[in-house]
Design a protein around this motif. Structure first.
Motif, PDB file in Angstrom:
ATOM      1  N   ILE A  32       0.846  -1.036  -0.020  1.00  0.00           N
ATOM      2  CA  ILE A  32      -0.022   0.074  -0.142  1.00  0.00           C
ATOM      3  C   ILE A  32       1.027   1.231   0.137  1.00  0.00           C
ATOM      4  CG2 ILE A  32      -1.947  -1.437   1.178  1.00  0.00           C
ATOM      5  CD1 ILE A  32      -1.295   0.436   3.719  1.00  0.00           C
ATOM      6  N   ASP A  33       0.445   2.207  -0.215  1.00  0.00           N
ATOM      7  CA  ASP A  33       1.073   3.765  -0.435  1.00  0.00           C
ATOM      8  C   ASP A  33       0.991   4.358   1.082  1.00  0.00           C
ATOM      9  OD1 ASP A  33       1.515   3.557  -2.990  1.00  0.00           O
ATOM     10  OD2 ASP A  33       0.373   5.363  -3.467  1.00  0.00           O
ATOM     11  N   TRP A  34       1.949   4.878   1.532  1.00  0.00           N
ATOM     12  CA  TRP A  34       2.389   5.440   2.758  1.00  0.00           C
ATOM     13  C   TRP A  34       2.767   6.999   2.682  1.00  0.00           C
ATOM     14  CZ3 TRP A  34       1.041   2.819   7.309  1.00  0.00           C
ATOM     15  CH2 TRP A  34       1.155   1.496   7.247  1.00  0.00           C
ATOM     16  N   ALA A  35       2.048   7.831   3.486  1.00  0.00           N
ATOM     17  CA  ALA A  35       2.804   9.243   3.439  1.00  0.00           C
ATOM     18  C   ALA A  35       4.233   9.060   4.086  1.00  0.00           C
ATOM     19  CB  ALA A  35       1.825  10.181   4.002  1.00  0.00           C
ATOM     20  N   GLN A  36       4.192   8.434   5.151  1.00  0.00           N
ATOM     21  CA  GLN A  36       5.305   8.042   5.963  1.00  0.00           C
ATOM     22  C   GLN A  36       5.462   6.471   6.138  1.00  0.00           C
ATOM     23  OE1 GLN A  36       7.895  10.447   7.476  1.00  0.00           O
ATOM     24  NE2 GLN A  36       8.620   8.317   7.622  1.00  0.00           N
ATOM     25  N   ALA A  37       6.431   5.893   5.283  1.00  0.00           N
ATOM     26  CA  ALA A  37       6.372   4.428   5.433  1.00  0.00           C
ATOM     27  C   ALA A  37       6.564   3.879   7.076  1.00  0.00           C
ATOM     28  CB  ALA A  37       7.411   3.668   4.523  1.00  0.00           C
ATOM     29  N   CYS A  61      -8.516   6.723   1.515  1.00  0.00           N
ATOM     30  CA  CYS A  61      -9.141   7.092   0.405  1.00  0.00           C
ATOM     31  C   CYS A  61      -8.056   7.328  -0.582  1.00  0.00           C
ATOM     32  CB  CYS A  61      -9.790   8.430   0.743  1.00  0.00           C
ATOM     33  SG  CYS A  61     -10.821   9.016  -0.891  1.00  0.00           S
ATOM     34  N   HIS A  62      -6.868   7.782  -0.237  1.00  0.00           N
ATOM     35  CA  HIS A  62      -5.865   7.819  -1.254  1.00  0.00           C
ATOM     36  C   HIS A  62      -5.505   6.558  -2.032  1.00  0.00           C
ATOM     37  CE1 HIS A  62      -2.007   8.585  -3.286  1.00  0.00           C
ATOM     38  NE2 HIS A  62      -1.466   7.457  -2.592  1.00  0.00           N
ATOM     39  N   ASN A  63      -5.190   5.499  -0.760  1.00  0.00           N
ATOM     40  CA  ASN A  63      -5.113   4.010  -1.362  1.00  0.00           C
ATOM     41  C   ASN A  63      -6.039   3.443  -2.193  1.00  0.00           C
ATOM     42  OD1 ASN A  63      -2.496   2.642  -0.350  1.00  0.00           O
ATOM     43  ND2 ASN A  63      -3.064   4.252   1.261  1.00  0.00           N
ATOM     44  N   THR A  64      -7.672   3.684  -1.790  1.00  0.00           N
ATOM     45  CA  THR A  64      -8.528   2.997  -2.376  1.00  0.00           C
ATOM     46  C   THR A  64      -9.150   3.625  -3.839  1.00  0.00           C
ATOM     47  OG1 THR A  64     -10.008   3.722  -0.720  1.00  0.00           O
ATOM     48  CG2 THR A  64      -9.688   1.747  -0.332  1.00  0.00           C
TER      49      THR A  64
END
Ligand code: COA
Ligand code: AMP
Length: 641
Positions: A32-37, A61-64
Motif C-alpha cells: 500500500i501507499d504510505w505518506a510516511q512508511a 481514500c488515497h489508497n482505495t
C-alpha cells in the motif's frame, strides 16, 4: 496440531509470519501507499495489547481511490451498482469515484467535519453510501455505518456513543416487500439521543422522499451540486496508521453494543494481503460481496479491500432470491464477469431451496467465475457440498468476526487450495495463533472441543480497542484467558491444524448471518408491563440457521388473551431492535425451567426446541417446567417428535 505437512505455499508463509512478524508485516505493508512508511511493524507498549505500524502515516481514500484514479486504472470501473429493487444500474470509474468522493468530502468539510470527527451513516446499498464512507476517510474523519434493518432505538444508542458531528442518511431503503422509510427512524433516534449532530445530509430517493428539518437537514444532491459548481474539492489528509478509520457497532452480550474500532494502517495491510493470497483475486478483476455495508463483511469486502486492490466491486441492492428469482447472483456474476463471489450460507440455502438442481446456473455464462467464499455463520456441509456440485468450483468456508475485520481462518486459494474438509473453516491466516482452551485456559489436545482463543498480539486489521473504552476491551476480550483474545466461539482444531467453529459460548445468536444478542431481546421483553420474566434462545431454522424464540411468564393477574399479548411482544422487539432481529416467536409459559440456584436452563430449552436428545438436569428445581416448554413448542409445531 500442525499445518507444516500441508501442500502449497501456505505452511511456509504462515510459519514466516509466526517466526518473524516484524519482517513479515513490514514486507506486507509495501503493498500500500504510505505518506510516511513505517519503520516498525508492532509496538507492544501501546494500547490494550499493542498497536500496528506505530510510526506510519497514510490515507485510506488515497489508497482505495486516488492512486488508481491517478494511475492506469482511471478509466476502469471501480463500482458496479446493480439494484434490481429499483431497476437501476450504474458504473462508476475510478476517475468518477474520485470526483464524487472529493466533492462530497468538501461538503462534509463545509459542515465542519475534520480529522478525528465521527460521521454516522444510516444508508441502504447505494453508491452514495460508499462515497460517504470514502469521503470520511479522505478527511481523516471516522465513519460509523448503522445497518438499515436496525430500529430508531439502536440508531440512537450508536449516535450517543459515537457522538457524530454529521449524520449521512437516505430517505428510504427498499426491501422487496416494502419501502422502509429511514428518515422517520432517524428523526426518532435524534429526538431521544442526548447527543445532537450539527447537521444531517439526506439523500432523497424517489421511492420515498423525506421531509427535511429546517436548519438541521440538508439535501444531499443540492449540497453536492453546489460544491461541484463552485469547484470545491478536498485532498486526502494523511493520518497516523493507528488512527481510527471507522467504528462498527456489534452486539455485545448485554447492555449497549460494542463500538469496534478499526485502525487505518493495519487494516489496509491485512486487506491487501488477503486479496491475492486468500481470495486469489488479481487487480482489475471483479469481486462481488453480497453482504451489506452495515456489516463488517461489507466494510471490508464491498468497500475497502476490492478498491484497495484495484478491483471492480459490485454493489448489489437486492436479495439472493425474489429479486426476481434464484438466478439473481448468477446473473450478476455473468453480467460483470465476477471472479470471486462472497456471500453468507443463509443466502446459499435460500437459493438451494428455490432452485435445488441449480438449473438457473445454466442460464448464465460463468466463465470468469473461479470461487465462492462463505462466512458469517456456520456453513452446513450439505449446502457446501450442494454448491460444489452445481457450481463445479471451490466453495470456501471462512471464519471471522466484526472484531477481526478480516478472516481468522480460511482456505488460502491464492497460495494453493488445501484439501477441503466440509464443516471446517480450514487453517489460520498469518498472524493468527489460534488455540482451543479448556475452562481453565489450558490448551486442549487436537480434536478436543473448547473455547477458541487467539494468542496475543492479534494480527494487523483486528480491533486495537473498543471506542472510548480500553477497559471494556480488556474485560470483554482479554481478561478471560490472560495472554489471549477470547473469540467467544467454541470449536475444535484437528491434527492437521484445521479449525471447526461450532457456535458461540455467550448469548449471541446468528440469524441469517446477522449477529444478535438474545440478552438485548430479553431486555426489550422485560420492558413490557405484563412481563414477570422471560428468556430468549436461538432455535434451529432451515433457512436462517437460527431464529430467536422468546418464552415469557406473565405477571399474576394479567387476563388479556395471550395471543394478543404475544403479538405485542413481537411488535416491541421489531420496534426497538428492528426487523433484522427476525423475532416472530413469543410463547407465554407458566414458568421458566431453572436450576435450584435460579439459573434458567437455556441450553436444555434449546435442545428441546431443536429436537435434539436431552436429559433432565440433576439440578432442576421443578421438572414440569421443561415439559411445559416442550408443550408450548409443540403447540406451535416446533420440536415435535
Ligand atoms: N433495511 C430494512 N429492513 C431490512 C434490511 C434493511 N437493510 N435488511 C433486512 N431487513 C428486514 C427484512 O425486510 C425482513 O423484514 P420482514 O420481517 O418484514 O420480512 C427482516 O429485516 C429480516 O431480514 P432477513 O433476515 O435478511 O430475512 P429476509 O427474509 O428478508 O431474507 C435471506 C432472507 C436469506 C434472503 C437474507 O437473509 C439474506 O440474503 N441473507 C444474507 C445475509 C448476509 O449477507 N449477511 C451478512 C454476513 S456475510
Ligand atoms: P459477526 O461479528 O457479525 O461477523 O459475527 C461473528 C460470529 O459469526 C462469529 O463469532 C461466529 O460465531 C460466526 N461465524 C462467522 N463466520 C463463521 C463461519 N465461517 N463458521 C462458523 N461461524 C461463523
Amino acid at each position: 496440531m500442525t499445518t507444516t505437512s500441508l501442500p502449497g505455499r501456505y505452511p511456509q508463509i504462515y510459519d514466516s509470519a509466526r517466526r518473524d512478524p516484524e519482517a513479515f508485516w513490514l514486507d506486507a505493508a509495501r503493498a500500500i501507499d504510505w505518506a510516511q512508511a513505517p519503520n516498525r511493524a508492532f509496538a507492544a507498549e501501546s494500547g490494550p495489547y499493542g498497536r500496528w505500524f506505530p510510526d506510519g502515516s497514510l490515507n485510506a481514500c488515497h489508497n482505495t481511490v486516488d492512486r488508481h484514479a491517478d494511475g492506469k486504472r482511471a478509466d476502469q470501473v471501480a463500482i458496479r451498482y446493480d439494484s434490481p429493487v429499483t431497476g437501476t444500474k450504474r458504473s462508476i470509474t475510478y476517475r468518477d469515484l474520485r470526483e464524487e468522493v472529493s466533492t462530497l468530502a468538501a461538503v462534509l468539510a463545509g459542515l465542519g467535519v475534520g480529522k478525528g470527527d465521527r460521521v454516522i451513516l444510516y444508508m441502504p446499498m447505494v453508491p452514495e453510501a460508499l462515497f460517504g464512507m470514502l469521503a470520511c476517510a479522505r478527511l481523516g474523519a471516522v465513519h460509523s455505518v448503522v445497518f438499515g434493518g436496525f430500529a430508531a432505538n439502536e440508531l440512537a444508542v450508536r449516535i450517543e456513543d459515537a457522538a457524530p458531528k454529521v449524520v449521512l442518511a437516505a430517505s428510504c431503503g427498499i426491501e422487496p416487500n416494502r419501502v422502509v422509510a429511514y428518515k422517520p427512524l432517524l428523526d426518532a433516534a435524534l429526538d431521544t439521543a442526548r447527543h445532537k449532530p450539527e447537521a444531517c445530509l439526506i439523500l432523497q430517493r424517489p421511492q420515498g422522499p423525506a421531509t427535511l428539518v429546517p436548519g438541521r437537514d440538508r439535501d444531499w444532491a443540492e449540497a453536492v451540486a453546489d460544491a461541484a459548481a463552485a469547484g470545491e474539492r478536498t485532498p486526502c489528509v494523511p493520518v497516523a496508521a493507528t488512527d481510527p478509520l471507522y467504528i462498527l457497532y456489534t452486539s455485545g452480550t448485554t447492555g449497549k453494543p460494542k463500538g469496534v474500532v478499526r485502525d487505518t494502517g493495519g487494516y489496509l495491510v491485512a486487506l491487501a494481503w488477503s486479496m491475492p493470497n486468500l481470495y486469489g483475486v488479481q487487480p482489475g478483476e471483479t469481486y462481488f460481496c453480497a453482504s451489506d455495508i452495515g456489516w463488517v463483511v461489507g466494510h471490508s469486502y464491498i468497500v475497502y479491500a476490492p478498491l484497495l486492490h484495484g478491483c471492480t466491486t459490485v454493489l448489489y441492492e437486492g436479495k439472493p432470491v425474489g429479486t426476481p428469482d434464484a438466478g439473481a447472483f448468477w446473473r450478476v456474476v455473468s453480467e460483470y464477469g465476477v471472479a470471486c463471489l462472497f456471500t453468507a450460507p443463509t443466502a446459499l440455502r435460500a437459493i438451494k431451496k428455490e432452485d435445488s438442481k441449480g438449473a438457473r446456473i445454466a442460464d448464465y455464462d460463468l466463465s470468469a467465475f473461479r470461487s465462492l467464499f462463505l462466512a458469517g455463520e456456520r456453513a452446513d456441509p450439505d449446502s457446501v457440498a450442494w454448491a460444489e456440485r452445481v457450481l463445479d468450483r471451490p466453495v470456501i468456508d471462512h471464519w471471522w468476526q466484526t472484531e477481526t475485520g478480516w478472516p481468522i481462518a480460511g482456505n488460502p486459494l491464492g497460495l494453493g487450495l488445501l484439501p477441503v474438509k466440509h464443516g471446517s473453516t480450514c487453517v489460520p491466516m498469518p498472524g493468527y495463533r489460534v488455540e482451543v482452551l479448556d475452562e481453565g485456559g489450558k490448551p486442549v489436545p487436537a480434536g478436543t472441543m473448547g473455547t477458541i482463543a487467539i494468542r496475543l498480539p492479534l494480527p494487523p486489521g483486528c480491533l486495537p480497542t473498543l471506542w472510548g473504552s480500553d477497559d471494556r476491551m480488556r474485560s470483554s476480550y482479554l481478561a478471560t484467558f490472560p495472554g489471549y483474545y477470547d473469540t467467544s466461539d467454541a470449536g475444535v482444531i484437528d491434527a492437521d491444524g484445521y479449525i471447526t467453529v461450532l457456535g458461540r459460548t455467550d448469548d449471541i445468536i446468528n440469524v441469517a448471518g446477522h449477529r444478535l444478542s438474545t440478552g438485548g431481546m430479553e431486555a426489550v421483553l422485560a420492558g413490557h408491563p405484563d412481563v414477570a420474566e422471560c428468556a430468549v434462545i436461538g432455535i434451529r431454522d432451515a433457512l436462517k440457521g437460527e431464529v430467536p424464540c422468546g418464552f415469557v411468564v406473565l405477571k399474576a393477574g394479567v387476563d388479556r388473551p395471550t395471543a394478543e399479548i404475544e403479538r405485542e411482544f413481537v411488535a416491541k422487539v421489531r420496534d426497538e431492535i428492528g426487523p433484522v432481529a427476525a423475532f416472530k416467536l413469543a410463547l407465554t409459559v407458566p414458568r421458566l425451567p431453572k436450576t435450584r440456584s435460579g439459573k434458567i436452563l437455556r441450553a436444555t430449552m434449546k435442545r428441546i426446541a431443536d429436537h435434539e436428545p436431552w436429559t433432565m438436569p440433576a439440578t432442576i428445581d421443578d421438572a414440569t417446567a421443561l415439559d411445559e416448554i416442550g408443550e408450548s413448542l409443540k403447540d406451535r409445531g416446533i420440536g415435535k417428535n
